[in-house]
Scaffold this active site. Structure first.
Site, short mmCIF file in Angstrom:
data_model
loop_
_atom_site.label_atom_id
_atom_site.label_comp_id
_atom_site.label_asym_id
_atom_site.label_seq_id
_atom_site.Cartn_x
_atom_site.Cartn_y
_atom_site.Cartn_z
NE ARG A 55 45.16 54.01 50.01
CZ ARG A 55 46.24 54.76 50.27
NH1 ARG A 55 46.13 56.09 50.32
NH2 ARG A 55 47.41 54.20 50.48
CE LYS A 88 44.64 52.38 53.26
NZ LYS A 88 45.10 50.99 53.06
CG HIS A 148 42.89 48.72 44.67
ND1 HIS A 148 43.18 49.74 45.55
CD2 HIS A 148 44.05 48.05 44.49
CE1 HIS A 148 44.46 49.68 45.89
NE2 HIS A 148 45.01 48.67 45.26
NE ARG A 208 46.05 52.98 45.84
CZ ARG A 208 46.68 54.04 46.33
NH1 ARG A 208 46.37 55.24 45.87
NH2 ARG A 208 47.62 53.92 47.25
CG HIS A 215 51.85 52.75 48.28
ND1 HIS A 215 52.19 52.27 47.03
CD2 HIS A 215 50.54 52.48 48.45
CE1 HIS A 215 51.12 51.73 46.46
NE2 HIS A 215 50.10 51.84 47.31
CE1 TYR A 267 48.46 48.52 42.49
CE2 TYR A 267 49.87 49.70 44.03
CZ TYR A 267 48.66 49.11 43.73
OH TYR A 267 47.66 49.10 44.66
#
Length: 325
Positions: A168, A194, A273, A276, A299, A308
């Protein structure tokens, strides 16, 4: 559309004593909940969502969170339709409110979570909305920055980092020089993702070469605690030690070179993005294990990674190209 909290809503059925109820009048856990959101962008977004909810319901005091019912949340959700908000935005807003109420329930500041059971728009789990690039477009983007300037050296290293590692842009901007490190004989990025989760991503050989070139030109390879990628449009040492901002990554690098090679015209919705999405899509098209890709991208849920996975919908395999007249 504006509504107010109905006067008939009272806490008569509460399980708390009168003294306990009075002590929770200002719902202080709400402030604690905000403090526990580490990511500043997420915290700002959640704050905006909750302020929107308070405006819609006519709330003026924090204690009124105790009076909200399922009907208020449904009315707020239905209002999103009139405002033509996307399903993803609606889900995020409801998730923010639900997260707050779950925290308030745990702290005994409220009795129930009124968001629980409210139907949310279905997620599109088959195909992500962020466009990915073709291999040729990715190659053109990687070659776009000039080789003979410090900015060009930096931008080539950044584009390679994004396109070969799927990180990211916030993760890229928080990389320090020491986060580019050798582990078991292989260069890795130490990435703080995250939820403060740390993952180590092996660095592609071509990216290593570009980063080494950039550090030689920028001359901050020994500043281990300083940011890896920095602004180059100033001359002061103090400013140069500042990290590159996510906004600059988009405006000055991704969008700038995307426009230069014609990607912004051909690819609607092109953004950081997209790089990514390109990395993840490319990895799975070349038979990378989806569980490994999930870990690679950071994730929390593999269903996000599946967005994806376009191996069953590759354009070149479409029946469109089987039609002949």
């Amino acid at each position: 559309m504006t509504s107010t909290v109905p006067a008939r809503l009272t806490p008569d059925t509460r399980a708390l004593t009168a003294a306990q109820f009075q002590g929770l009048a200002e719902v202080p856990p709400k402030l604690e909940w905000f403090a526990n959101i580490r990511n500043s962008r997420t915290r700002k977004a959640y704050q905006d969502y909750l302020q929107d909810f308070m405006r819609f319901t006519g709330m003026t005091h924090l204690e009124q969170f105790r009076l909200i019912t399922w009907a208020h949340v449904i009315a707020w959700r239905d209002d999103f339709t009139h405002r033509e908000l996307s399903p993803a935005t609606i889900r995020r807003k409801l998730a923010a409110l639900s997260s707050l109420y779950q925290y308030l329930c745990e702290k005994n500041a409220v009795l129930l979570n009124p968001v629980k059971g409210v139907q949310r728009p279905k997620a599109n789990n088959n195909e992500g909305t962020t466009p990915a690039l073709s291999d040729e477009q990715a190659r053109e983007l990687l070659k776009a920055p000039p080789e003979d300037t410090r900015k060009g050296a930096r931008d080539r290293a950044i584009l390679s980092t994004l396109l070969f590692h799927g990180i990211r842009r916030e993760e890229l901007c928080t990389l320090k020089v020491r986060d580019y490190q050798r582990r078991e004989g292989v260069m890795h990025f130490r990435i703080e993702g995250k939820g403060d989760k740390v993952r180590y991503v092996p660095v592609a050989t071509n990216t290593q070469r570009l980063i080494q070139r950039y550090l030689e030109v920028a001359k901050h390879g020994e500043d281990l605690d300083g940011p890896l990628f920095r602004p180059v449009s100033n001359n002061t040492v103090h400013r140069r030690r500042k990290a590159l901002s996510p906004g600059a990554v988009y405006q000055e690098i991704v969008k700038h070179y995307g426009k230069q090679v014609g990607i912004t015209v051909d690819v609607h919705g092109f953004c950081v993005h997209s790089l990514r999405a390109t990395a993840a899509t490319n990895a799975m098209v070349h038979d990378a294990d989806i569980a490994k890709v999930q870990e690679w991208l950071g994730h929390a849920n593999i269903s996000t990674t599946r967005i994806y996975d376009k191996r069953r919908s590759r354009p070149e395999e479409s029946p469109t190209f089987k039609v002949e007249y």
